[in-house]
Write an enzyme that holds these catalytic residues in place. Structure first.
Site, PDB file in Angstrom:
ATOM      1  N   LYS A 169       0.791  -1.184   0.045  1.00 42.52           N
ATOM      2  CA  LYS A 169      -0.036  -0.065  -0.017  1.00 42.52           C
ATOM      3  C   LYS A 169       1.020   1.360   0.054  1.00 42.52           C
ATOM      4  O   LYS A 169       1.452   1.616   0.975  1.00 42.52           O
ATOM      5  CB  LYS A 169      -0.929   0.120   1.040  1.00 42.52           C
ATOM      6  CG  LYS A 169      -1.878   1.255   1.131  1.00 42.52           C
ATOM      7  CD  LYS A 169      -2.454   1.577   2.254  1.00 42.52           C
ATOM      8  CE  LYS A 169      -1.809   2.606   2.991  1.00 42.52           C
ATOM      9  NZ  LYS A 169      -1.596   3.916   2.345  1.00 42.52           N
TER      10      LYS A 169
ATOM     11  N   GLY B 123       7.302   5.290   7.946  1.00 37.60           N
ATOM     12  CA  GLY B 123       6.444   6.473   8.160  1.00 37.60           C
ATOM     13  C   GLY B 123       6.648   6.966   9.649  1.00 37.60           C
ATOM     14  O   GLY B 123       7.679   6.729  10.225  1.00 37.60           O
ATOM     15  N   SER B 124       5.622   7.653  10.179  1.00 39.29           N
ATOM     16  CA  SER B 124       5.612   8.447  11.357  1.00 39.29           C
ATOM     17  C   SER B 124       5.739   7.508  12.581  1.00 39.29           C
ATOM     18  O   SER B 124       5.387   6.316  12.506  1.00 39.29           O
ATOM     19  CB  SER B 124       4.523   9.348  11.629  1.00 39.29           C
ATOM     20  OG  SER B 124       3.312   8.626  11.455  1.00 39.29           O
TER      21      SER B 124
ATOM     22  N   VAL C 296       1.899   6.260  13.851  1.00 35.20           N
ATOM     23  CA  VAL C 296       1.360   5.225  12.861  1.00 35.20           C
ATOM     24  C   VAL C 296       2.309   3.900  13.261  1.00 35.20           C
ATOM     25  O   VAL C 296       1.423   2.750  13.508  1.00 35.20           O
ATOM     26  CB  VAL C 296       1.441   5.424  11.510  1.00 35.20           C
ATOM     27  CG1 VAL C 296       0.898   4.303  10.656  1.00 35.20           C
ATOM     28  CG2 VAL C 296       0.825   6.764  11.236  1.00 35.20           C
ATOM     29  N   GLY C 297       3.440   3.988  13.376  1.00 34.93           N
ATOM     30  CA  GLY C 297       4.385   2.872  13.498  1.00 34.93           C
ATOM     31  C   GLY C 297       4.074   2.085  15.172  1.00 34.93           C
ATOM     32  O   GLY C 297       3.860   0.874  15.033  1.00 34.93           O
TER      33      GLY C 297
ATOM     34  N   GLU D 254      10.095   1.547  10.585  1.00 34.22           N
ATOM     35  CA  GLU D 254      11.176   2.666  10.497  1.00 34.22           C
ATOM     36  C   GLU D 254      10.462   3.849  10.412  1.00 34.22           C
ATOM     37  O   GLU D 254       9.311   4.223   9.671  1.00 34.22           O
ATOM     38  CB  GLU D 254      11.896   2.604   9.087  1.00 34.22           C
ATOM     39  CG  GLU D 254      12.784   1.507   8.781  1.00 34.22           C
ATOM     40  CD  GLU D 254      13.910   1.211   9.972  1.00 34.22           C
ATOM     41  OE1 GLU D 254      14.349   2.332  10.281  1.00 34.22           O
ATOM     42  OE2 GLU D 254      14.092   0.277  10.399  1.00 34.22           O
TER      43      GLU D 254
ATOM     44  N   CYS E 176      13.382  11.617   6.726  1.00 36.08           N
ATOM     45  CA  CYS E 176      13.259  11.231   8.043  1.00 36.08           C
ATOM     46  C   CYS E 176      14.664  11.654   8.593  1.00 36.08           C
ATOM     47  O   CYS E 176      14.730  11.826   9.981  1.00 36.08           O
ATOM     48  CB  CYS E 176      13.004   9.703   7.958  1.00 36.08           C
ATOM     49  SG  CYS E 176      14.135   8.768   7.023  1.00 36.08           S
TER      50      CYS E 176
ATOM     51  N   GLU F 194       9.690  15.878  16.145  1.00 44.11           N
ATOM     52  CA  GLU F 194      10.048  15.889  14.817  1.00 44.11           C
ATOM     53  C   GLU F 194       9.023  16.982  13.939  1.00 44.11           C
ATOM     54  O   GLU F 194       8.029  17.086  14.126  1.00 44.11           O
ATOM     55  CB  GLU F 194       9.738  14.491  13.951  1.00 44.11           C
ATOM     56  CG  GLU F 194       9.905  14.600  12.527  1.00 44.11           C
ATOM     57  CD  GLU F 194       9.738  13.123  11.827  1.00 44.11           C
ATOM     58  OE1 GLU F 194       8.497  12.667  11.814  1.00 44.11           O
ATOM     59  OE2 GLU F 194      10.679  12.929  11.058  1.00 44.11           O
TER      60      GLU F 194
HETATM   61  P1  NAD Z   1       2.659   8.397   7.753  1.00 48.15           P
HETATM   62  O1  NAD Z   1       2.848   7.607   9.257  1.00 48.15           O
HETATM   63  O2  NAD Z   1       1.461   9.403   8.070  1.00 48.15           O
HETATM   64  O3  NAD Z   1       2.092   7.168   6.822  1.00 48.15           O
HETATM   65  C1  NAD Z   1       2.702   6.365   6.284  1.00 48.15           C
HETATM   66  C2  NAD Z   1       2.142   5.301   5.786  1.00 48.15           C
HETATM   67  O4  NAD Z   1       1.210   4.698   6.714  1.00 48.15           O
HETATM   68  C3  NAD Z   1       0.998   5.647   4.636  1.00 48.15           C
HETATM   69  O5  NAD Z   1       0.869   4.890   3.704  1.00 48.15           O
HETATM   70  C4  NAD Z   1      -0.212   5.703   5.665  1.00 48.15           C
HETATM   71  O6  NAD Z   1      -1.440   5.996   4.703  1.00 48.15           O
HETATM   72  C5  NAD Z   1      -0.155   4.619   6.417  1.00 48.15           C
HETATM   73  N1  NAD Z   1      -1.050   4.636   7.309  1.00 48.15           N
HETATM   74  C6  NAD Z   1      -1.414   5.534   8.147  1.00 48.15           C
HETATM   75  N2  NAD Z   1      -2.290   5.285   9.289  1.00 48.15           N
HETATM   76  C7  NAD Z   1      -2.149   3.970   9.257  1.00 48.15           C
HETATM   77  C8  NAD Z   1      -2.869   2.778  10.161  1.00 48.15           C
HETATM   78  N3  NAD Z   1      -3.373   3.193  11.332  1.00 48.15           N
HETATM   79  N4  NAD Z   1      -2.316   1.737   9.966  1.00 48.15           N
HETATM   80  C9  NAD Z   1      -1.674   1.291   8.813  1.00 48.15           C
HETATM   81  N5  NAD Z   1      -1.085   2.113   7.877  1.00 48.15           N
HETATM   82  C10 NAD Z   1      -1.382   3.533   8.104  1.00 48.15           C
HETATM   83  O7  NAD Z   1       3.958   9.053   7.257  1.00 48.15           O
HETATM   84  P2  NAD Z   1       4.075   9.937   5.891  1.00 48.15           P
HETATM   85  O8  NAD Z   1       3.632  11.340   6.391  1.00 48.15           O
HETATM   86  O9  NAD Z   1       3.757   9.257   4.860  1.00 48.15           O
HETATM   87  O10 NAD Z   1       5.669  10.130   5.809  1.00 48.15           O
HETATM   88  C11 NAD Z   1       6.619  10.955   6.860  1.00 48.15           C
HETATM   89  C12 NAD Z   1       6.858  10.168   8.202  1.00 48.15           C
HETATM   90  O11 NAD Z   1       7.825   8.971   7.573  1.00 48.15           O
HETATM   91  C13 NAD Z   1       8.162  11.091   8.978  1.00 48.15           C
HETATM   92  O12 NAD Z   1       7.795  10.687  10.320  1.00 48.15           O
HETATM   93  C14 NAD Z   1       9.377  10.473   8.337  1.00 48.15           C
HETATM   94  O13 NAD Z   1      10.266  10.792   9.327  1.00 48.15           O
HETATM   95  C15 NAD Z   1       8.900   9.105   8.283  1.00 48.15           C
HETATM   96  N6  NAD Z   1       9.764   8.340   7.529  1.00 48.15           N
HETATM   97  C16 NAD Z   1      10.983   7.403   8.066  1.00 48.15           C
HETATM   98  C17 NAD Z   1      11.601   6.960   7.179  1.00 48.15           C
HETATM   99  C18 NAD Z   1      12.508   5.800   7.896  1.00 48.15           C
HETATM  100  O14 NAD Z   1      13.218   4.993   6.998  1.00 48.15           O
HETATM  101  N7  NAD Z   1      12.806   6.007   9.078  1.00 48.15           N
HETATM  102  C19 NAD Z   1      11.804   7.028   5.937  1.00 48.15           C
HETATM  103  C20 NAD Z   1      11.166   8.007   5.465  1.00 48.15           C
HETATM  104  C21 NAD Z   1       9.864   8.515   5.937  1.00 48.15           C
END
Ligand code: NAD
Length: 496
Positions: free
Chosen positions: A173, A225-226, A229-230, A248, A282, A380
């Site tokens: 996704k 992602g964030s 959510v993680g 991550e 990130c 962040e």
């Molecule tokens: P986000 O956490 O908002 O979304 C990431 C993904 O998770 C999206 O596909 C979203 O639809 C999905 N998602 C949202 N809620 C969910 C849930 N309840 N269950 C399952 N999936 C869900 O992040 P973003 O705004 O797309 O990206 C920015 C964030 O990602 C920043 O915090 C950044 O630091 C982080 N990031 C980390 C790395 C790393 O490798 N550490 C790399 C790139 C980005």
């Protein structure tokens, strides 16, 4: 032409359904495409297709699985420029950065192809001479891949590559902000000849992501992602008996500029760390720690350089960087700029937002002494928001660098190998750089962090340990049974 979004399940593309649009961050009124929001039933169908494809894919020779990646590499080379342009339109990163990201994705695919013929286990001695013991890695089964918008091509490949090479099948996704790039990537997988069901695509927001997470047939969730959510994904997964989560997450990264630094290198490293990708990596730095003797000179050079940076049309390669990803990101970053002001920092650089319908926010640079209560130094922001923070000695720099709940990347600018070593050993990070910006990953190195930044399963090449499990396989070549540790083999009390 706007992209027509479809799901890809069991090798079939669904009919289009325009449930949501992806926008161009530089011109918000421009739609890149329209996409279906996957329902829970559609996600369940994608998981079922991945599960059905797993046995045959697992039994396919590892070398043949790898060769699919060679074909994929050729297609990425063919389409590099078109992919970079689509990415620039959809996520707002400058097209030069997008091109570099496509190349990074290509490197991951090439790495995966190359490892197909390399050893993937170990031969271990047994204390019994007639026994051979092997450690072999086996795929878990179905891997859910949930990715962010800011690296919409390379990050999915960091996860899909090792997962598929090792014999897993996947449900992917992409971010709802970058579904067109995600879909284009899946089209290339299909064209490369990956068998039906090995890679399945669903679209949509967090509800579609959560449907993947809640499905007990998904063995591994690879998430980037964030932190918020993680953490939710880890909490939901804790209820399942054998779920692996590789997460991550965010960062609050620092560049440490020591008083013996090469000055120009230190300015370039600070500016690139803070503002490349408009601070939306990130690994972006929002804290530049500067040793006191350099502070005045560094502050001037950093702010002067920042004022020269051009933030504009992502498709114009002469621009340094582009807009933020969406209006919510604009609100979030402006909110942190206000917070920093309210917390009493000394603002050095801030200009008016341009009057366009793009999501542009100019850099916000400030100076402040470190105070533990300042939220702007701990949370962040994910935008062009950066603090210059003085420090007196190395111990103080370590304390400030570690004073956040994140631990992703770090850069140290020094000519002293002793100081470099102290920061290497005392700071909390997953990726450290010396005399470089704190951005700039390469796929064959582990990509991950500690604390709120990661849960111990680094991505890219290192992800293989999360998407496989180690098995011990012991074979007796003797004609009778001899046990380790001197364990007797006598049965019914008779002699062994
Ligand atoms: P986000 O956490 O908002 O979304 C990431 C993904 O998770 C999206 O596909 C979203 O639809 C999905 N998602 C949202 N809620 C969910 C849930 N309840 N269950 C399952 N999936 C869900 O992040 P973003 O705004 O797309 O990206 C920015 C964030 O990602 C920043 O915090 C950044 O630091 C982080 N990031 C980390 C790395 C790393 O490798 N550490 C790399 C790139 C980005």
């Amino acid at each position: 032409m706007p992209v027509t979004g479809r799901l890809f399940v069991g090798g079939e593309w669904s009919s289009p359904r325009p449930d949501f649009a992806s926008h161009s961050p530089a011109r918000w009124s421009e739609h890149v495409g329209t996409f279906p929001q996957s329902s829970a039933a559609e996600v369940s169908g994608a998981v079922a297709a991945a599960r059905a494809a797993f046995p045959a894919w697992r039994r396919t020779s590892r070398v043949l699985r790898a060769e699919c990646f060679d074909r994929l590499a050729q297609l990425i080379k063919r389409d590099t420029d078109a992919l970079a342009e689509l990415m620039a339109r959809e996520c707002g990163k400058n097209v030069t950065e997008c091109r570099a990201e496509v190349i990074e994705g290509l490197h991951m695919v090439q790495y995966v192809f190359g490892t197909g013929r390399l050893p993937f286990g170990e031969v271990i001695a047994s204390e019994i001479a007639e026994k051979d013991a092997f450690v072999r890695r086996k795929p878990w089964g179905v891997v859910g891949v949930i990715t962010p918008w800011n690296f919409p091509f390379a990050v999915p490949l960091w996860m899909l590559g090792p997962s598929l090479l090792e014999g897993n099948t996947c449900v992917f996704k992409p971010s709802e902000d970058t579904p067109a790039v995600g879909q284009r990537l899946v089209e290339l997988f299909a064209e490369a000849g990956f068998p039906a069901g090995t890679l399945n695509l669903v679209h949509g927001d967090g509800t579609a992501g959560e449907a993947i997470v809640r499905d007990a047939r998904v063995n591994v969730v690879c998430f980037t992602g964030s932190y918020e959510v993680g953490r939710r994904i880890q909490e939901l997964s804790a209820a399942l008996p054998d779920r692996i989560v590789a997460a991550e997450m965010g960062g609050k990264n620092a560049v440490i500029v020591c008083d013996d630094a090469r000055f120009d290198l230190a300015v370039t490293a600070g500016v690139l760390s803070a503002f490349k990708t408009t601070g939306q990596r990130c690994v972006s730095a929002s804290r530049i720690l500067v040793q006191e003797p350099l502070l005045e000179r560094y502050t001037k050079a950093f702010t002067d350089t920042t004022k020269r940076l051009c933030f504009g049309d992502p498709l114009d390669p002469s621009n340094f960087a582009g807009p933020l990803v969406n209006p919510a990101a604009v609100e979030k970053v402006l909110g942190y700029n206000r917070l920093a002001r309210d917390e009493g920092v000394n603002v050095l650089s801030e200009s008016e937002r341009p009057k366009t319908d793009g999501c542009f926010v100019p850099p916000f640079v400030y100076r402040t002494d470190y105070r533990p209560e300042l939220r702007c130094l701990k949370e962040e922001v994910f935008g062009p928001h950066v603090a210059l923070i003085p420090f007196r000695d190395d111990d103080e720099a370590v304390r400030i660098a570690n004073a956040t709940e994140y631990g992703l990347s770090l850069a140290v600018i020094t000519e002293s190998y002793r100081r470099m070593r102290l920061f290497r050993d005392e700071c909390e990070y997953g990726m450290g750089y010396v005399n470089l910006p704190c951005i700039g990953a390469e796929v064959h190195l582990p990509f991950g962090g500690v604390k709120k930044s990661g849960n111990g399963h680094p991505s890219a090449a290192a992800l293989v340990t999360a998407v496989t499990h180690a098995t011990a396989w012991t074979v007796n070549h003797g004609t009778d049974i001899k046990m380790a540790q001197g364990l007797t083999t006598a049965i019914d009390g008779g002699p062994a």
